[in-house]
Structures are given as structure tokens and as C-alpha cells.
Motif scaffolding. Structure first.
Motif, PDB file in Angstrom:
ATOM      1  N   VAL A   1       1.065  -1.558   0.153  1.00 11.96           N
ATOM      2  CA  VAL A   1      -0.145   0.246   0.125  1.00 11.96           C
ATOM      3  C   VAL A   1       0.866   0.977   0.105  1.00 11.96           C
ATOM      4  O   VAL A   1       2.039   1.333   0.734  1.00 11.96           O
ATOM      5  CB  VAL A   1      -1.141   0.299   1.426  1.00 11.96           C
ATOM      6  CG1 VAL A   1      -1.903   1.383   1.230  1.00 11.96           C
ATOM      7  CG2 VAL A   1      -2.339  -1.032   1.361  1.00 11.96           C
ATOM      8  N   ASN A   2       1.238   1.880  -1.208  1.00 12.93           N
ATOM      9  CA  ASN A   2       1.241   3.115  -1.663  1.00 12.93           C
ATOM     10  C   ASN A   2       0.645   4.324  -0.543  1.00 12.93           C
ATOM     11  O   ASN A   2      -0.541   4.495  -1.468  1.00 12.93           O
ATOM     12  CB  ASN A   2       2.318   3.587  -2.381  1.00 12.93           C
ATOM     13  CG  ASN A   2       2.993   2.306  -3.218  1.00 12.93           C
ATOM     14  OD1 ASN A   2       3.663   2.428  -2.144  1.00 12.93           O
ATOM     15  ND2 ASN A   2       2.590   2.179  -3.926  1.00 12.93           N
ATOM     16  N   GLY A   3       0.966   5.348  -0.031  1.00  9.56           N
ATOM     17  CA  GLY A   3       0.286   6.631   0.902  1.00  9.56           C
ATOM     18  C   GLY A   3       0.116   6.326   2.071  1.00  9.56           C
ATOM     19  O   GLY A   3      -0.432   4.947   2.545  1.00  9.56           O
ATOM     20  N   GLY A   4      -0.861   6.906   3.084  1.00  8.59           N
ATOM     21  CA  GLY A   4      -1.284   7.246   4.221  1.00  8.59           C
ATOM     22  C   GLY A   4      -0.578   6.566   4.491  1.00  8.59           C
ATOM     23  O   GLY A   4       0.786   6.742   5.144  1.00  8.59           O
ATOM     24  N   ILE A   5      -0.969   5.834   6.176  1.00  5.61           N
ATOM     25  CA  ILE A   5      -0.124   6.134   7.957  1.00  5.61           C
ATOM     26  C   ILE A   5      -0.364   4.996   7.476  1.00  5.61           C
ATOM     27  O   ILE A   5      -0.612   3.816   7.732  1.00  5.61           O
ATOM     28  CB  ILE A   5      -0.759   6.480   9.087  1.00  5.61           C
ATOM     29  CG1 ILE A   5      -1.046   8.046   9.117  1.00  5.61           C
ATOM     30  CG2 ILE A   5       0.040   6.051   9.982  1.00  5.61           C
ATOM     31  CD1 ILE A   5      -1.968   8.260   9.808  1.00  5.61           C
ATOM     32  N   PRO A   6       1.287   4.227   7.594  1.00  6.94           N
ATOM     33  CA  PRO A   6       1.212   2.881   7.883  1.00  6.94           C
ATOM     34  C   PRO A   6       0.853   1.748   8.974  1.00  6.94           C
ATOM     35  O   PRO A   6       1.142   2.780  10.165  1.00  6.94           O
ATOM     36  CB  PRO A   6       2.729   2.456   7.390  1.00  6.94           C
ATOM     37  CG  PRO A   6       3.302   3.883   6.993  1.00  6.94           C
ATOM     38  CD  PRO A   6       2.183   4.563   7.413  1.00  6.94           C
ATOM     39  N   ILE A   7      -0.169   0.937   8.872  1.00  8.34           N
ATOM     40  CA  ILE A   7      -0.948   0.599  10.474  1.00  8.34           C
ATOM     41  C   ILE A   7      -0.564  -1.152  10.383  1.00  8.34           C
ATOM     42  O   ILE A   7      -0.122  -2.505  11.372  1.00  8.34           O
ATOM     43  CB  ILE A   7      -2.004   0.919  10.733  1.00  8.34           C
ATOM     44  CG1 ILE A   7      -2.643  -0.101   9.353  1.00  8.34           C
ATOM     45  CG2 ILE A   7      -2.075   2.252  10.848  1.00  8.34           C
ATOM     46  CD1 ILE A   7      -4.309   0.082   9.727  1.00  8.34           C
ATOM     47  N   GLY A   8       0.300  -1.406   8.993  1.00 12.32           N
ATOM     48  CA  GLY A   8       0.523  -2.933   8.772  1.00 12.32           C
ATOM     49  C   GLY A   8       1.717  -3.433   8.173  1.00 12.32           C
ATOM     50  O   GLY A   8       1.797  -2.930   7.390  1.00 12.32           O
ATOM     51  N   ILE A   9       2.062  -5.226   8.163  1.00  9.74           N
ATOM     52  CA  ILE A   9       3.538  -5.011   7.579  1.00  9.74           C
ATOM     53  C   ILE A   9       2.964  -6.530   7.118  1.00  9.74           C
ATOM     54  O   ILE A   9       2.306  -6.965   7.851  1.00  9.74           O
ATOM     55  CB  ILE A   9       4.612  -4.745   8.285  1.00  9.74           C
ATOM     56  CG1 ILE A   9       5.144  -5.354   9.623  1.00  9.74           C
ATOM     57  CG2 ILE A   9       5.233  -3.156   8.648  1.00  9.74           C
ATOM     58  CD1 ILE A   9       6.490  -5.607  10.105  1.00  9.74           C
ATOM     59  N   GLY A  10       3.657  -6.994   5.752  1.00 17.14           N
ATOM     60  CA  GLY A  10       3.991  -7.839   6.072  1.00 17.14           C
ATOM     61  C   GLY A  10       4.968  -9.092   7.243  1.00 17.14           C
ATOM     62  O   GLY A  10       5.754  -8.397   7.101  1.00 17.14           O
ATOM     63  N   LYS A  11       3.919  -9.882   7.667  1.00 16.86           N
ATOM     64  CA  LYS A  11       5.526 -10.830   8.037  1.00 16.86           C
ATOM     65  C   LYS A  11       6.765 -11.267   7.474  1.00 16.86           C
ATOM     66  O   LYS A  11       7.966 -11.010   8.588  1.00 16.86           O
ATOM     67  CB  LYS A  11       4.645 -12.014   8.891  1.00 16.86           C
ATOM     68  CG  LYS A  11       6.128 -12.538   9.706  1.00 16.86           C
ATOM     69  CD  LYS A  11       4.514 -13.824  10.515  1.00 16.86           C
ATOM     70  CE  LYS A  11       5.615 -15.291  11.408  1.00 16.86           C
ATOM     71  NZ  LYS A  11       4.226 -16.023  11.906  1.00 16.86           N
ATOM     72  N   TYR A  12       6.726 -11.264   6.611  1.00 18.97           N
ATOM     73  CA  TYR A  12       8.048 -12.149   5.652  1.00 18.97           C
ATOM     74  C   TYR A  12       8.805 -10.697   5.109  1.00 18.97           C
ATOM     75  O   TYR A  12       9.954 -10.663   5.197  1.00 18.97           O
ATOM     76  CB  TYR A  12       8.384 -13.574   5.426  1.00 18.97           C
ATOM     77  CG  TYR A  12       7.413 -14.492   5.859  1.00 18.97           C
ATOM     78  CD1 TYR A  12       7.929 -14.863   6.979  1.00 18.97           C
ATOM     79  CD2 TYR A  12       6.238 -14.377   5.587  1.00 18.97           C
ATOM     80  CE1 TYR A  12       7.385 -15.932   7.501  1.00 18.97           C
ATOM     81  CE2 TYR A  12       5.814 -16.250   6.772  1.00 18.97           C
ATOM     82  CZ  TYR A  12       6.263 -15.986   7.566  1.00 18.97           C
ATOM     83  OH  TYR A  12       5.626 -17.032   8.353  1.00 18.97           O
ATOM     84  N   THR A  13       8.382 -10.065   4.420  1.00 19.26           N
ATOM     85  CA  THR A  13       8.378  -8.648   3.303  1.00 19.26           C
ATOM     86  C   THR A  13       8.839  -7.590   3.968  1.00 19.26           C
ATOM     87  O   THR A  13       9.884  -6.926   3.467  1.00 19.26           O
ATOM     88  CB  THR A  13       8.196  -8.504   2.054  1.00 19.26           C
ATOM     89  OG1 THR A  13       6.740  -7.837   2.698  1.00 19.26           O
ATOM     90  CG2 THR A  13       7.165  -9.906   1.213  1.00 19.26           C
ATOM     91  N   LYS A  14       7.990  -7.427   5.323  1.00 20.77           N
ATOM     92  CA  LYS A  14       8.439  -6.390   5.965  1.00 20.77           C
ATOM     93  C   LYS A  14       7.954  -5.230   5.112  1.00 20.77           C
ATOM     94  O   LYS A  14       8.451  -4.024   5.324  1.00 20.77           O
ATOM     95  CB  LYS A  14      10.070  -6.018   6.474  1.00 20.77           C
ATOM     96  CG  LYS A  14      10.773  -6.996   7.270  1.00 20.77           C
ATOM     97  CD  LYS A  14       9.716  -7.045   8.407  1.00 20.77           C
ATOM     98  CE  LYS A  14      10.323  -8.253   9.601  1.00 20.77           C
ATOM     99  NZ  LYS A  14       8.980  -9.272  10.409  1.00 20.77           N
ATOM    100  N   LYS A  15       7.011  -5.178   4.261  1.00 17.68           N
ATOM    101  CA  LYS A  15       6.448  -4.406   3.527  1.00 17.68           C
ATOM    102  C   LYS A  15       4.985  -4.100   4.311  1.00 17.68           C
ATOM    103  O   LYS A  15       4.479  -4.722   4.623  1.00 17.68           O
ATOM    104  CB  LYS A  15       5.932  -4.555   2.156  1.00 17.68           C
ATOM    105  CG  LYS A  15       7.820  -4.494   1.490  1.00 17.68           C
ATOM    106  CD  LYS A  15       7.516  -5.274   0.076  1.00 17.68           C
ATOM    107  CE  LYS A  15       9.028  -5.187  -0.883  1.00 17.68           C
ATOM    108  NZ  LYS A  15       8.613  -5.395  -2.103  1.00 17.68           N
TER     109      LYS A  15
END
Length: 170
Positions: free
Chosen positions: A49-63
């Protein structure tokens, strides 16, 4: 009240909801979603997800796979059919979001107690100074006792919490 969850699929018209799961397009990767420090069982992350306030990450990719854009939560992923059909998708997301608010309140109370105790002893709070330096980018990591307390918050959420802490203290 549980949030209204909308799933965007290929060929479907955009609809309005509180939580929007974007399942369109070809997956960039498959990953587990970590939202508010908890792994969601009902959604598989498929892109960033591009933009906004990040609130969740991928467990393995850390994206960043989930973000708040405006007043809506966007998750780039695919809901697992079983959870979606049984109505467990909304339940799990509402539990995680409610837990996030409760965690933030608890962390704020604990930080306030620590800062007040330090100020009583030394007239100055080392914890407050370290948080400020971390948020301004002067230091790359927090001391272990603070990191354990705020470990599941990203910088944006920690900045909001810090601002609220300073507002309540002064």
C-alpha cells in the motif's frame, strides 16, 4: 460495532467501507499481515500500500501492506474465502482494531508513569528525551526498556503517542 469491510476484486465497481481490502491485480508476493502487532488469519497480503499512514506490515517481506488513508483502512491482500463467508473477517479485524486502541491507552499510561517518576527523582526525564531523539531521527534505536513497551508501534503511531504524552504532561 464492527467496521464495514469491502473487498475490491477485478471487474467490480469500487464500493465504500471502513476497511477496504484491495484484491485486484496480480499478486506481487504472498505474505502474512501483521496488524497492531497481531497476525491476521483471515487475509493474505499480496502487495504494497503506497501512501497514507502505515499500520500493517508483511510478516516476512517487512513491506507496508496496510495503511490508513483519510479515515479508511486499506489492506493490499486477499481474504481467505472461509473467513469471508463465515463472517469471521469483520470480527477478526474489529478485534484487532479494538485491541490497538486499548494497547495505545495502556502504553500512554505506562510512559506517563515512567516520565513522572523520573522527573520526581531527577527533575528531568531521560525516557522523554530518548523518545524525542528517536522520533527526530537523531538515534536509530530505543533503549530496551522503552522498546519493549512501544515495540509494536510504528514511527507514525509513536509520534502521535508522544505528542499526546507531552500534551498530558504539560
Amino acid at each position: 460495532m464492527s467496521p464495514k469491510v469491502v473487498v475490491l476484486r477485478d471487474g467490480g465497481a469500487p464500493r465504500d467501507g471502513d476497511v477496504i481490502i484491495d484484491a485486484r491485480g496480480t499478486p506481487q508476493f504472498y505474505d502474512a499481515v501483521i496488524l497492531s502487532g497481531r497476525e491476521l488469519r483471515s487475509i493474505v497480503a499480496t502487495g504494497v500500500v503506497n501512501g497514507g499512514i502505515p499500520i500493517g506490515i508483511g510478516k516476512y517481506t517487512k513491506k507496508t501492506v496496510a495503511a490508513v488513508v483519510g479515515d479508511k483502512i486499506y489492506i493490499r491482500g486477499v481474504p481467505l474465502t472461509l473467513y469471508e463467508e463465515a463472517g469471521l473477517l469483520e470480527k477478526e479485524i474489529s478485534e484487532v482494531l479494538a485491541k490497538a486502541g486499548a494497547d495505545t491507552d495502556y502504553i500512554l499510561r505506562r510512559l506517563k508513569e515512567i516520565v513522572v517518576a523520573e522527573r520526581r527523582r531527577n527533575k528531568r526525564s531521560q525516557t522523554l528525551a530518548q523518545l524525542s531523539q528517536y522520533l527526530s531521527g537523531q538515534v536509530d534505536s530505543l533503549p530496551p526498556h522503552i522498546a519493549d513497551l512501544v515495540g509494536n508501534l510504528d514511527r507514525a503511531a509513536l509520534q502521535k503517542l508522544f505528542d499526546k504524552l507531552v500534551e498530558e504532561l504539560y
